[in-house]
Design a protein around this motif. Sequence first.
Motif, PDB file in Angstrom:
ATOM      1  N   ILE A 269      34.474  55.440  26.234  1.00  0.00           N
ATOM      2  CA  ILE A 269      34.434  54.242  27.066  1.00  0.00           C
ATOM      3  C   ILE A 269      35.418  54.400  28.226  1.00  0.00           C
ATOM      4  O   ILE A 269      36.577  54.764  28.002  1.00  0.00           O
ATOM      5  CB  ILE A 269      34.832  53.012  26.227  1.00  0.00           C
ATOM      6  N   VAL A 270      34.946  54.164  29.422  1.00  0.00           N
ATOM      7  CA  VAL A 270      35.840  54.202  30.584  1.00  0.00           C
ATOM      8  C   VAL A 270      35.785  52.827  31.258  1.00  0.00           C
ATOM      9  O   VAL A 270      34.705  52.317  31.543  1.00  0.00           O
ATOM     10  CB  VAL A 270      35.405  55.279  31.602  1.00  0.00           C
ATOM     11  N   LEU A 271      36.948  52.239  31.468  1.00  0.00           N
ATOM     12  CA  LEU A 271      37.030  50.951  32.158  1.00  0.00           C
ATOM     13  C   LEU A 271      37.763  51.157  33.480  1.00  0.00           C
ATOM     14  O   LEU A 271      38.788  51.836  33.525  1.00  0.00           O
ATOM     15  CB  LEU A 271      37.811  49.936  31.309  1.00  0.00           C
ATOM     16  N   TYR A 272      37.206  50.586  34.543  1.00  0.00           N
ATOM     17  CA  TYR A 272      37.838  50.719  35.856  1.00  0.00           C
ATOM     18  C   TYR A 272      38.363  49.360  36.306  1.00  0.00           C
ATOM     19  O   TYR A 272      37.684  48.339  36.131  1.00  0.00           O
ATOM     20  CB  TYR A 272      36.825  51.209  36.887  1.00  0.00           C
ATOM     21  N   PHE A 273      39.535  49.376  36.904  1.00  0.00           N
ATOM     22  CA  PHE A 273      40.144  48.150  37.406  1.00  0.00           C
ATOM     23  C   PHE A 273      40.617  48.399  38.829  1.00  0.00           C
ATOM     24  O   PHE A 273      41.244  49.422  39.101  1.00  0.00           O
ATOM     25  CB  PHE A 273      41.348  47.759  36.553  1.00  0.00           C
ATOM     26  N   ALA A 274      40.317  47.461  39.721  1.00  0.00           N
ATOM     27  CA  ALA A 274      40.785  47.624  41.097  1.00  0.00           C
ATOM     28  C   ALA A 274      41.489  46.342  41.520  1.00  0.00           C
ATOM     29  O   ALA A 274      41.024  45.230  41.220  1.00  0.00           O
ATOM     30  CB  ALA A 274      39.608  47.913  42.022  1.00  0.00           C
ATOM     31  N   GLY A 275      42.598  46.508  42.171  1.00  0.00           N
ATOM     32  CA  GLY A 275      43.398  45.348  42.582  1.00  0.00           C
ATOM     33  C   GLY A 275      42.820  44.657  43.799  1.00  0.00           C
ATOM     34  O   GLY A 275      43.405  44.685  44.869  1.00  0.00           O
ATOM     35  N   ILE A 276      41.647  44.039  43.629  1.00  0.00           N
ATOM     36  CA  ILE A 276      40.998  43.387  44.772  1.00  0.00           C
ATOM     37  C   ILE A 276      41.419  41.926  44.909  1.00  0.00           C
ATOM     38  O   ILE A 276      41.094  41.279  45.889  1.00  0.00           O
ATOM     39  CB  ILE A 276      39.447  43.458  44.664  1.00  0.00           C
ATOM     40  N   LEU A 277      42.130  41.429  43.891  1.00  0.00           N
ATOM     41  CA  LEU A 277      42.556  40.034  43.971  1.00  0.00           C
ATOM     42  C   LEU A 277      43.949  39.984  44.607  1.00  0.00           C
ATOM     43  O   LEU A 277      44.670  40.974  44.605  1.00  0.00           O
ATOM     44  CB  LEU A 277      42.599  39.430  42.558  1.00  0.00           C
ATOM     45  N   PRO A 278      44.325  38.805  45.101  1.00  0.00           N
ATOM     46  CA  PRO A 278      45.651  38.714  45.716  1.00  0.00           C
ATOM     47  C   PRO A 278      46.765  38.631  44.672  1.00  0.00           C
ATOM     48  O   PRO A 278      47.931  38.547  45.029  1.00  0.00           O
ATOM     49  CB  PRO A 278      45.565  37.421  46.539  1.00  0.00           C
ATOM     50  N   VAL A 279      46.396  38.660  43.386  1.00  0.00           N
ATOM     51  CA  VAL A 279      47.412  38.604  42.337  1.00  0.00           C
ATOM     52  C   VAL A 279      47.267  39.831  41.457  1.00  0.00           C
ATOM     53  O   VAL A 279      46.296  40.562  41.563  1.00  0.00           O
ATOM     54  CB  VAL A 279      47.234  37.347  41.467  1.00  0.00           C
ATOM     55  N   ASN A 295      48.872  44.557  27.280  1.00  0.00           N
ATOM     56  CA  ASN A 295      49.474  44.175  28.554  1.00  0.00           C
ATOM     57  C   ASN A 295      49.152  45.155  29.682  1.00  0.00           C
ATOM     58  O   ASN A 295      50.045  45.721  30.306  1.00  0.00           O
ATOM     59  CB  ASN A 295      51.007  44.034  28.367  1.00  0.00           C
ATOM     60  N   TYR A 296      47.884  45.412  29.906  1.00  0.00           N
ATOM     61  CA  TYR A 296      47.492  46.255  31.036  1.00  0.00           C
ATOM     62  C   TYR A 296      47.584  45.425  32.309  1.00  0.00           C
ATOM     63  O   TYR A 296      47.156  44.273  32.345  1.00  0.00           O
ATOM     64  CB  TYR A 296      46.057  46.762  30.864  1.00  0.00           C
ATOM     65  N   THR A 297      48.173  45.999  33.339  1.00  0.00           N
ATOM     66  CA  THR A 297      48.344  45.256  34.585  1.00  0.00           C
ATOM     67  C   THR A 297      47.542  45.906  35.698  1.00  0.00           C
ATOM     68  O   THR A 297      47.633  47.113  35.906  1.00  0.00           O
ATOM     69  CB  THR A 297      49.832  45.224  34.980  1.00  0.00           C
ATOM     70  N   VAL A 298      46.741  45.087  36.378  1.00  0.00           N
ATOM     71  CA  VAL A 298      46.006  45.573  37.539  1.00  0.00           C
ATOM     72  C   VAL A 298      46.922  45.428  38.745  1.00  0.00           C
ATOM     73  O   VAL A 298      47.360  44.330  39.058  1.00  0.00           O
ATOM     74  CB  VAL A 298      44.715  44.759  37.762  1.00  0.00           C
ATOM     75  N   LYS A 299      47.235  46.537  39.386  1.00  0.00           N
ATOM     76  CA  LYS A 299      48.185  46.473  40.500  1.00  0.00           C
ATOM     77  C   LYS A 299      47.453  46.172  41.798  1.00  0.00           C
ATOM     78  O   LYS A 299      46.334  46.645  42.014  1.00  0.00           O
ATOM     79  CB  LYS A 299      48.932  47.799  40.614  1.00  0.00           C
ATOM     80  N   LEU A 300      48.088  45.417  42.649  1.00  0.00           N
ATOM     81  CA  LEU A 300      47.514  45.062  43.948  1.00  0.00           C
ATOM     82  C   LEU A 300      47.029  46.298  44.683  1.00  0.00           C
ATOM     83  O   LEU A 300      47.749  47.285  44.780  1.00  0.00           O
ATOM     84  CB  LEU A 300      48.595  44.380  44.806  1.00  0.00           C
TER      85      LEU A 300
END
Length: 896
Positions: A269-279, A295-300
């Motif tokens: 399983i591969v999950l992708y996260f992109a910091g497209i939000l302003p938070v 506690n995975y954090t999506v960075k800006l």
Amino acid sequence: MDVRGLWVGFFLFCSFLIGGFCDQEGFLSISCGGTTSYVDSLNISWVTDGEYVSTGNISSSSSVPIRVFPDSQGRKCYRLPVNNVSSSVLVRAQFQYKNYDGLGKPPAFSVSLGTAITSTINLTANDPWTEEFVWPVSKDTLSFCLLAIPDGGSPVISSLEVRPLPQGAYASGMEDFPNKSLRKSYRINCGYPNGSLRYPLDPYDRIWGADQNFTPYHVSAGFKIQRRFSLSSIKEDPPAPVLHTARVLARRKVLTYNLPLDSLGDYYIVLYFAGILPVSPSFDVVINGDVVQSNYTVKLSEVGALYFTRKEIKSLNITLKSISYYPQVNAIEVYKIVDIPSEASSTTVSALQVIQQSTGLDLGWQDDPCSPSPWDHIGCEGSIVTSLELSDINLRSMSPTFGDLLDLKTLDLHNTSLTGEIQNLGSLQQLENLNLSFNQLTSFGSELENLVSLKILDLKNNSIQGIVPDSLGELVDLYLLNLENNKLQGTLPQSLNKETLEIRASGNLCLSFSTMTCNDFSSNPSIETPQVTIFPKKKHTGPNHVAIIAGAAAGAILALLFISLTAFLLIKKKRTEVTYVSRAATEMRNWNAAKVFSYKEIKASTNNFKEVIGRGSFGSVYLGKLPDGKLVAVKVRFDKSQLGVDSFINEVYLLSRIRHQNLVCLEGFCQESKQQILVYEYLPGGSLTDHLYGANSKKTSLSWIRRLKIAVDAAKGLDYLHNGNEPRIIHRDVKCSNILLDKEMNAKVCDFGLSKQITQADATHVTTVVKGTAGYLDPEYYSTQQLTEKSDVYSFGVVLLELICGREPLSHSGTPDSFNLVLWAKPYLQAGAFEIVDESIMGTFEVESVRKAALIAVRSVDRDASQRPTIAEVLAELKEAYSIQLSYLASCEYSN
Ligand SMILES: *[C@@H]1O[C@H](CO)[C@@H](O)[C@H](O)[C@H]1NC(C)=O
Ligand SMILES: *[C@@H]1O[C@H](CO)[C@@H](O)[C@H](O)[C@H]1NC(C)=O
Ligand SMILES: *[C@@H]1O[C@H](CO)[C@@H](O)[C@H](O)[C@H]1NC(C)=O
Ligand SMILES: *[C@@H]1O[C@H](CO)[C@@H](O)[C@H](O)[C@H]1NC(C)=O
Ligand SMILES: *[C@@H]1O[C@H](CO)[C@@H](O)[C@H](O)[C@H]1NC(C)=O
Ligand SMILES: *[C@@H]1O[C@H](CO)[C@@H](O)[C@H](O)[C@H]1NC(C)=O
Ligand SMILES: *[C@@H]1O[C@H](CO)[C@@H](O)[C@H](O)[C@H]1NC(C)=O
Ligand SMILES: *[C@@H]1O[C@H](CO)[C@@H](O)[C@H](O)[C@H]1NC(C)=O
Ligand SMILES: *[C@@H]1O[C@H](CO)[C@@H](O)[C@H](O)[C@H]1NC(C)=O
């Protein structure tokens, strides 16, 4: 800015900046059954399939071109050139029935890729049907085959596409699954409901499916994207338009994807996260109830990916539980992990091809003999060919290639017109069942005695003459000997064990255990006379013999027998010595202390391969005793990569020059009639594995100081391989079971060499097929296939972690988090949290000593090979840890 605008922008960007990736480099798009080449609406060029397949029929009556394979026999294969610029390729196949034949019966069949059976296509369930695979490239062509299944109808295919994937993609997190292929289950462009997205937006032409599980709580193009992402850290290189949409639950704490899977198995399983939000939202990632990332954090404006494997699951529940802000995910890929059976050895394959040619028939033997399914007439155990049954054809002679089929357990060549003597089989040490009945063989030959595993020997209905050789008695496992209907005569050798062996001897001239019963034959003139002699090759001398024997006293016969036997043994002995001397003379090199053994000597020293003391990928290890009483470990190689004689001799030459107190010493070798045998010094202390995890007999409680001593010893051995020697040698399989102990508990590394040594002094790495043991395998070597000394350092780091933690590299008990020793132990040890140190050494060590060892272990297993220390640095640190512990122990003694 609307999304479409963005895509166009990206497309232009791509065309200008990454032009190379947009130009379909390495793309192969085959229109199966098509008659003309064309360019489609995506500007992808399609070609016809004639060049890639040689069977099947084109159907002109279907809406799109298809190729049909009406003949249900065997595999129907496309041979796809796979570009070697890339470490893996995407293979996409489409199958379509659409009632082209008007019968309304959609077929079902299975498909295979390389040696792997990948899936069953059922066009009743779905028409058209698409399959997609990620395949690690190891050769320059890849077979994609369709296999009919019983009552499944005729396989059909409409298109095949090959796309190179980014270097190293889909390898992260797969360290525990070396050498696997992936079959796509899902590739979801999260938050985007309006259809799928592919080339040219994805330069690798993956098809990113719409987020059908779409809920009102999503954010897609609502945010202005000011910054460009840095994708460099993500090997999969997901396309920006996919990352520009996300599924976000703004008013809820928990986001769930429930993804049904079509079969039980292991999944990636591969999950992708992109910091497209302003938070910067953070959340726990939970898969099937297990928190796999807390506690995975999506960075800006940054892109991140998480990789997971799950074993033995049949449904998938991916849940993000928010900690701050909202749960969010931009893309999800799910693949089933498909085993790639290893290929049969090339020696075996070429031997079988030669045999096929000699039959003058097309047996349909193509690709691999064992996988995805065994050839006709062939039986396999895994990738090893263990039986060959050819009968009722014309072979005439037993060619030397039969002797290359080293792993055969069953060889059936009945009724194949064989003539002359039984020959070229002497190397088949595993052979249990040999059927040569209904041929015109005339002599036993001299090799049967070497078939040490033989249980059944069927020679009925041949023309074998003379007497039954005494040496058959050496076949201790033989329980059925069928000699019916031959031209044998004389006494059966006393060496045959009448209690365990059933002998069928009817239909011969005169054959029995007693010399006397044959006397009666003189009264039957129609039968040829018996002849008592133990020389099998002595010419038949005519009927007068009867009178001589009949008239002679029994005592005289015995005397004659005794004399002949003695003479025979003497001659035999002499012959062996002669060949030994001449061989040694012709191959004379400076073998240092290594000795050249004859096969007979090996057989004697191991008491006919009686006691197995180990098994490895290369073959079995037997305990042996040399005439001078020295115990040795005898390795009989039946490796699938069996070396040619020259390379074997060269490797042995190299090994014989390596002498170091911490490396297991080569005593000698044997290279004779396909045998490759290595004789090593025997270490009575067993392996480190035995001591750490073994059953009671060898398991000892190793103290910390002893563990350090073993580590220092082994590091010295490796240091010598890496630095003390030219050519430099990379061990490639450093692990606890390859660290052996002598009586005094000194450690020595074994099983080096007969692998890739680095030949040029300046080479920085060698590219090889990945070899090693799960749990010890360097992830960088695994993904790049470039082998350096640092791969050994990684494996040795794992050994150090085992010594510290007292547990195996992969553990199926316990929580999923602790499955992999490296991933589990690293954070604890880095933080100086020593509660994970092996309980049995708790309280007996100087903390500083463990800290030093732990630190160097952690550095050794760094993912990035360039960050790892050299083995020399590791050795230096371990020595320090050792002396710290020594002085600690000394001070304890003192204070006591
Ligand atoms: C179509 O692809 C070819 C190469 O296959 C390329 O030369 C051409 O510029 C492309 N055309 C468009 C409109 O993208
Ligand atoms: C398939 O093609 C072969 C010749 O290539 C032909 O003999 C056979 O009749 C064809 N079968 C069908 C079902 O069209
Ligand atoms: C692919 O491999 C062949 C031979 O194996 C070699 O000649 C060719 O240069 C390679 N191509 C690339 C792009 O590396
Ligand atoms: C194919 O699918 C249909 C319906 O989904 C099912 O009834 C049939 O048994 C399947 N056939 C095979 C061979 O799996
Ligand atoms: C999907 O299509 C609908 C209507 O065609 C449009 O309103 C919506 O904005 C589209 N969504 C995205 C994410 O492009
Ligand atoms: C989660 O991680 C962030 C940043 O890494 C940190 O600031 C925060 O305290 C962590 N929250 C919890 C509950 O661990
Ligand atoms: C998936 O997870 C959600 C949230 O934890 C839960 O409500 C649901 O029952 C789970 N479904 C399955 C099939 O496990
Ligand atoms: C991986 O598979 C290939 C192809 O079958 C095989 O040659 C190779 O030995 C395998 N490697 C490992 C580490 O199993
Ligand atoms: C041997 O093979 C031939 C065909 O090659 C066949 O006619 C004959 O019956 C076979 N004999 C036996 C004993 O199986």
